[in-house]
Structure formats: structure tokens, C-alpha cells
Scaffold this motif. Sequence first.
Motif, mmCIF file in Angstrom:
data_model
loop_
_atom_site.group_PDB
_atom_site.id
_atom_site.type_symbol
_atom_site.label_atom_id
_atom_site.label_comp_id
_atom_site.label_asym_id
_atom_site.label_seq_id
_atom_site.Cartn_x
_atom_site.Cartn_y
_atom_site.Cartn_z
ATOM 1 N N GLN A 107 0.814 -1.212 0.000
ATOM 2 C CA GLN A 107 0.000 0.000 0.000
ATOM 3 C C GLN A 107 0.855 1.273 0.000
ATOM 4 O O GLN A 107 0.380 2.344 -0.355
ATOM 5 C CB GLN A 107 -0.950 0.013 1.190
ATOM 6 C CG GLN A 107 -0.300 0.338 2.516
ATOM 7 C CD GLN A 107 -1.265 1.065 3.447
ATOM 8 O OE1 GLN A 107 -2.418 1.280 3.125
ATOM 9 N NE2 GLN A 107 -0.775 1.444 4.604
ATOM 10 N N GLY A 110 0.972 3.424 -2.933
ATOM 11 C CA GLY A 110 -0.080 4.428 -3.098
ATOM 12 C C GLY A 110 0.395 5.842 -2.830
ATOM 13 O O GLY A 110 -0.228 6.812 -3.290
ATOM 14 N N ASN A 111 1.507 5.977 -2.102
ATOM 15 C CA ASN A 111 2.052 7.315 -1.860
ATOM 16 C C ASN A 111 2.504 8.001 -3.146
ATOM 17 O O ASN A 111 2.700 9.216 -3.174
ATOM 18 C CB ASN A 111 3.239 7.235 -0.886
ATOM 19 C CG ASN A 111 2.804 6.939 0.538
ATOM 20 O OD1 ASN A 111 1.693 7.267 0.931
ATOM 21 N ND2 ASN A 111 3.665 6.312 1.313
ATOM 22 N N GLY A 113 0.718 8.110 -5.744
ATOM 23 C CA GLY A 113 -0.468 8.582 -6.445
ATOM 24 C C GLY A 113 -0.543 10.087 -6.563
ATOM 25 O O GLY A 113 -1.050 10.617 -7.562
ATOM 26 N N ALA A 196 -6.281 1.982 4.510
ATOM 27 C CA ALA A 196 -6.129 3.169 3.667
ATOM 28 C C ALA A 196 -6.222 4.460 4.467
ATOM 29 O O ALA A 196 -5.822 5.518 3.985
ATOM 30 C CB ALA A 196 -7.186 3.168 2.563
#
Length: 262
Positions: A107, A110-111, A113, A196
Motif C-alpha cells: 500500500q 499508493g504514496n 499517487g 487506507a
Amino acid sequence: MKRNFLLLLIFVLVVIAISEGIGFQSIPIGKFNIGLLPLVFAIIITMVLGIRIFRKGIIKKIYSKENVNFASKYLIFIMLPLMARYGADVAPKLKEILSIGWVFLIQEVGNLGTVVLGLPIALLIGLRREAIGATLGIGREGELAYISEKYTLESPEGRGVLSLYIIGTLFGAIFFSIFAPVLLDLGFRVEALAMASGVGSGSMMTAASSTLVARMPELGETIRAYASASQLLTSFLGTFTMVFLAAPLQKFMYGLFIRGEK
């Protein structure tokens, strides 16, 4: 100064009392239920009173420059008990968290993004060097420190990260407290949403996870444990992700979109 500080303390206690009195509110919008925490009402109250037309008399003294600077400087001390609570929430679920540890690591991708999605949009609406500061991350302390050290806060990049920091502080908790239950109603698993929630901001994580707990109290321990573990991991690995992945990727993309500019 002491008198203004006393006014600030009383003001904070009054806002907390009003917000807790309002309590958790669930607002149905179509097939969705948006949960609003006392934290959201506290933010809204302080934001509204901070508008210039309301800053008169005692309110003006409360929102004095000295009080604002004091609150910004010592905010970290207020967050320390919350950090300790994170650790207490993680401990009972540690075995369960370790069993799916690889998901927490993935996850972190996701940084990126904010760079992949945010940078093109920022450039499209007319930002240039400001976009570097505004899209390196979600604009929390890590990004603020990195940008200030590399470019200084007086630079365009510094203005970008400061703008995002302020916007995140004002609206981040409100957005997360609304967005998390909406995704829950769309069918996302609560465990995934809890993970999240740990994006690197204590207030945003608390807003999102608390709203999820209010919606599914029977899974309260699991939600808080997953969110806390994710927050701790993001705070630790997020810096390395930013420096070694996000920053080089951002530099490459910026050069690709804005040719000829260094």
C-alpha cells in the motif's frame, strides 16, 4: 500574552463541549450514509469563527497572531498521546497484522499517487514549480520538511507545499470522515478502508477510522488496529518512499511535461 492564551484555552474547551454535545451524526444522502464526527464540527466551528467578519472583540483576541503561532508550534505535543494510543491499538492485533504484513508494504506504493495523478492536473491548471511542492505527497510534515530543506519555503515549491499543508489541515479531516463511509457503502471491505486511513496524517486517519468504527462498532478493535499500524508504517516508510521513489519520479515527469525548464 498570558491573557490571550487563557482565552484560547477556554475557547478550545467550549468548542470541544459544543462538538461533543452535537456528537456523531449520520446524514443519509441517497443510498449513502455520511458520518460526521465531533472533530468535523469542531473544525467547522473554528473555521467559521476565523472568517474576518466574525473576528471582533474576544474572538479577535483568540485568533491573534500570537495564539495562532503558539497553536502551530505546539500542536505536536497534543498529538503525542494520540501516537501512544496508536501503539496500544496495534499491540492486541499484532499477530493478525503481521500475517498480512505484505499488504501494508504494497500500500506504500499508493504514496506515489499524488505524483502520478496530481502532477499532470496541477500543471494542466497552470501551476509550474509550485506543483512540485503541492504534489510530492499529501503535504504533511515529511513533505514540508523535505521541500523546505531543498528549496526553502520562500520558493515556488515552498509555496506549493505550504498551500497544500494549510488546505489539508483545514479540510483533510472533513474530507476523510465523509469519503470513508461513502466507499464503505460502495462495497469496499472495512479492513481495506481502515488500512487506507493511515496516509501519514494523524487527524485524517483519526477522522476516517473513527467514522468507520461508528458505522461498524463490532469491528472497532480491528479497524483501529489496522489504521494505526498503517499510520505508523506510513510515517516510517513514507519518508523513504518520498525521497527515493516519489521525488525522482516527479522530477522525471515534470521534465517530460515542461520541456526545457530545469
